[in-house]
Scaffold this active site. Structure first.
Site, PDB file in Angstrom:
ATOM      1  N   SER A 140      47.754 -23.164  26.464  1.00 31.70           N
ATOM      2  CA  SER A 140      47.865 -24.593  26.125  1.00 31.70           C
ATOM      3  C   SER A 140      46.854 -25.366  26.953  1.00 31.70           C
ATOM      4  O   SER A 140      46.554 -24.977  28.088  1.00 31.70           O
ATOM      5  CB  SER A 140      49.264 -25.097  26.468  1.00 31.70           C
ATOM      6  OG  SER A 140      49.322 -26.503  26.300  1.00 31.70           O
ATOM      7  N   TYR A 153      56.335 -25.420  32.559  1.00 32.65           N
ATOM      8  CA  TYR A 153      55.698 -24.874  31.346  1.00 32.65           C
ATOM      9  C   TYR A 153      54.182 -24.790  31.553  1.00 32.65           C
ATOM     10  O   TYR A 153      53.555 -23.762  31.267  1.00 32.65           O
ATOM     11  CB  TYR A 153      56.053 -25.794  30.176  1.00 32.65           C
ATOM     12  CG  TYR A 153      55.269 -25.595  28.898  1.00 32.65           C
ATOM     13  CD1 TYR A 153      55.656 -24.648  27.956  1.00 32.65           C
ATOM     14  CD2 TYR A 153      54.145 -26.391  28.619  1.00 32.65           C
ATOM     15  CE1 TYR A 153      54.949 -24.494  26.763  1.00 32.65           C
ATOM     16  CE2 TYR A 153      53.439 -26.239  27.433  1.00 32.65           C
ATOM     17  CZ  TYR A 153      53.840 -25.287  26.511  1.00 32.65           C
ATOM     18  OH  TYR A 153      53.145 -25.137  25.340  1.00 32.65           O
TER      19      TYR A 153
HETATM   20  N1  LIG Z   1      53.090 -27.555  19.521  1.00 30.85           N
HETATM   21  C1  LIG Z   1      52.249 -27.895  20.477  1.00 30.85           C
HETATM   22  O1  LIG Z   1      51.903 -29.067  20.652  1.00 30.85           O
HETATM   23  C2  LIG Z   1      51.640 -26.837  21.360  1.00 30.85           C
HETATM   24  C3  LIG Z   1      50.588 -27.216  22.220  1.00 30.85           C
HETATM   25  C4  LIG Z   1      50.019 -26.258  23.049  1.00 30.85           C
HETATM   26  C5  LIG Z   1      50.481 -24.966  23.028  1.00 30.85           C
HETATM   27  N2  LIG Z   1      51.512 -24.612  22.209  1.00 30.85           N
HETATM   28  C6  LIG Z   1      51.975 -23.229  22.254  1.00 30.85           C
HETATM   29  O2  LIG Z   1      51.844 -22.660  20.967  1.00 30.85           O
HETATM   30  C7  LIG Z   1      52.866 -21.684  20.782  1.00 30.85           C
HETATM   31  C8  LIG Z   1      53.635 -21.985  19.519  1.00 30.85           C
HETATM   32  O3  LIG Z   1      54.201 -23.276  19.635  1.00 30.85           O
HETATM   33  P1  LIG Z   1      54.914 -24.020  18.414  1.00 30.85           P
HETATM   34  O4  LIG Z   1      54.764 -25.453  18.684  1.00 30.85           O
HETATM   35  O5  LIG Z   1      54.489 -23.420  17.155  1.00 30.85           O
HETATM   36  O6  LIG Z   1      56.448 -23.608  18.754  1.00 30.85           O
HETATM   37  P2  LIG Z   1      57.754 -23.608  17.817  1.00 30.85           P
HETATM   38  O7  LIG Z   1      58.914 -23.883  18.721  1.00 30.85           O
HETATM   39  O8  LIG Z   1      57.570 -24.489  16.655  1.00 30.85           O
HETATM   40  O9  LIG Z   1      57.837 -22.078  17.343  1.00 30.85           O
HETATM   41  C9  LIG Z   1      58.029 -21.076  18.327  1.00 30.85           C
HETATM   42  C10 LIG Z   1      58.512 -19.799  17.678  1.00 30.85           C
HETATM   43  O10 LIG Z   1      58.731 -18.864  18.755  1.00 30.85           O
HETATM   44  C11 LIG Z   1      60.019 -18.290  18.626  1.00 30.85           C
HETATM   45  N3  LIG Z   1      60.547 -17.968  19.963  1.00 30.85           N
HETATM   46  C12 LIG Z   1      60.912 -18.837  20.933  1.00 30.85           C
HETATM   47  N4  LIG Z   1      61.383 -18.159  22.002  1.00 30.85           N
HETATM   48  C13 LIG Z   1      61.280 -16.838  21.704  1.00 30.85           C
HETATM   49  C14 LIG Z   1      61.607 -15.655  22.394  1.00 30.85           C
HETATM   50  N5  LIG Z   1      62.150 -15.678  23.626  1.00 30.85           N
HETATM   51  N6  LIG Z   1      61.391 -14.469  21.796  1.00 30.85           N
HETATM   52  C15 LIG Z   1      60.863 -14.416  20.533  1.00 30.85           C
HETATM   53  N7  LIG Z   1      60.546 -15.511  19.819  1.00 30.85           N
HETATM   54  C16 LIG Z   1      60.755 -16.710  20.404  1.00 30.85           C
HETATM   55  C17 LIG Z   1      60.856 -19.355  17.933  1.00 30.85           C
HETATM   56  O11 LIG Z   1      62.000 -18.778  17.298  1.00 30.85           O
HETATM   57  C18 LIG Z   1      59.852 -19.945  16.942  1.00 30.85           C
HETATM   58  O12 LIG Z   1      59.816 -19.214  15.745  1.00 30.85           O
HETATM   59  C19 LIG Z   1      53.734 -21.716  22.043  1.00 30.85           C
HETATM   60  O13 LIG Z   1      53.319 -20.720  22.946  1.00 30.85           O
HETATM   61  C20 LIG Z   1      53.440 -23.082  22.601  1.00 30.85           C
HETATM   62  O14 LIG Z   1      53.647 -23.124  23.992  1.00 30.85           O
HETATM   63  C21 LIG Z   1      52.096 -25.520  21.370  1.00 30.85           C
END
Ligand SMILES: NC(=O)c1ccc[n+]([C@@H]2O[C@H](COP(=O)([O-])OP(=O)(O)OC[C@H]3O[C@@H](n4cnc5c(N)ncnc54)[C@H](O)[C@@H]3O)[C@@H](O)[C@H]2O)c1
Length: 252
Positions: A140, A153
């Site tokens: 991130s 985080y």
């Molecule tokens: N959305 C943002 O703004 C953003 C920004 C920077 C980085 N990220 C990173 O991108 C990645 C995806 O984020 P997102 O926004 O799509 O998240 P989200 O919460 O929409 O989806 C996350 C998915 O991961 C699964 N998950 C969560 N914990 C788990 C575990 N312990 N074991 C297996 N599966 C698990 C959930 O069931 C879900 O399907 C993450 O690593 C997040 O930190 C997101």
């Protein structure tokens, strides 16, 4: 993208958001995708959106080493030898650091840090033994510029970048290439729950947009191309990098 046809790629957290988009794009590129997700029902929805037979689902908590090991053994037997791993599963509950407690730190670290440690420890030896493979870690830009209310985080994501670079050095001679992709704020279910609703949500979103030169939030599809490239033949001279994909939010 070259060289992706029939490659087996494991994507964690492919049930929604960024992981769903990555899974669908890799399936479209001809990969056989295996999703590890805590929520297999959500991941089955991803399966329905993809070409028939291109994605399989394994209900796994990536923080549980034994469960990860069992699932990876099953994928190797049922889908085929793994070529790529995308560590995308992540989680946070935003709060000012001084209001957090040890139980919350443990949960955040378990998912965002132990999760990738577990999957690397199980999958990387298989790649190394076979002479190569690829790992892409979804970190991130929070790791690079900091984020209020997401201190632990952000620390995990910073740790994930440092870990990626270190293991990339250790495994380069084995042909295992490891990179991190750093999204900026992105419209996903995670972001919706972080922002909440109402006036405060609008204020936070506006504040985020002010810091993004391209003046829009990321969409899950914005990351699919770079991840596919890093897993493909076109990524064969790229390792140990942390690549920001965030509308110019971070230009270091
Ligand atoms: N959305 C943002 O703004 C953003 C920004 C920077 C980085 N990220 C990173 O991108 C990645 C995806 O984020 P997102 O926004 O799509 O998240 P989200 O919460 O929409 O989806 C996350 C998915 O991961 C699964 N998950 C969560 N914990 C788990 C575990 N312990 N074991 C297996 N599966 C698990 C959930 O069931 C879900 O399907 C993450 O690593 C997040 O930190 C997101």
């Amino acid at each position: 993208m070259r060289g992706l046809k029939d490659k087996v790629v494991v994507v964690t957290g492919g049930g929604q958001g960024i992981g769903r988009s990555l899974s669908l794009r890799l399936a479209e590129e001809g990969c056989k995708v295996a999703i590890l997700d805590l929520n297999p029902a959500a991941a089955e929805e991803t399966v329905k959106m993809a070409p028939a037979g291109s994605i399989s689902v394994y209900g796994v908590d990536v923080g549980d080493y034994d469960a990860v090991k069992a699932a990876i053994d099953k994928i190797e037997a049922e889908v085929g030898p793994i070529w790529g791993l995308v560590n995308n599963a992540g989680w946070d509950l935003p709060k000012p650091f001084l209001l957090t407690d040890r139980a919350l730190w443990d949960k955040i670290i378990r998912i965002n840090m132990y999760g990738p440690l577990n999957t690397h420890h199980v999958v990387a030896p298989l790649l190394a033994k076979r002479g190569g493979g690829r790992i892409v870690n979804i970190a991130s830009d929070a790791a690079r510029v900091g984020t209020s209310n997401e201190a632990v985080y952000s620390a995990c994501k910073g740790g994930l970048i440092s870990f990626s670079k270190s293991v990339a050095r250790e495994l380069a001679s084995k042909g295992v290439l490891i990179n991190a992709v750093c999204p900026g704020p992105t419209n996903t279910p995670m972001m919706a729950s972080v922002l909440g609703e109402g006036e405060q949500a609008v204020k936070w979103k506006d504040a985020m947009l002010r810091g993004i030169p391209l003046k829009r939030m990321g969409e899950p599809e914005d990351y699919a191309g770079i991840v596919a490239l890093l897993l493909s033949d076109d990524g064969s001279y790229i390792t140990g990098q942390a690549i920001s994909v965030s509308g110019g939010m971070n230009m270091v």
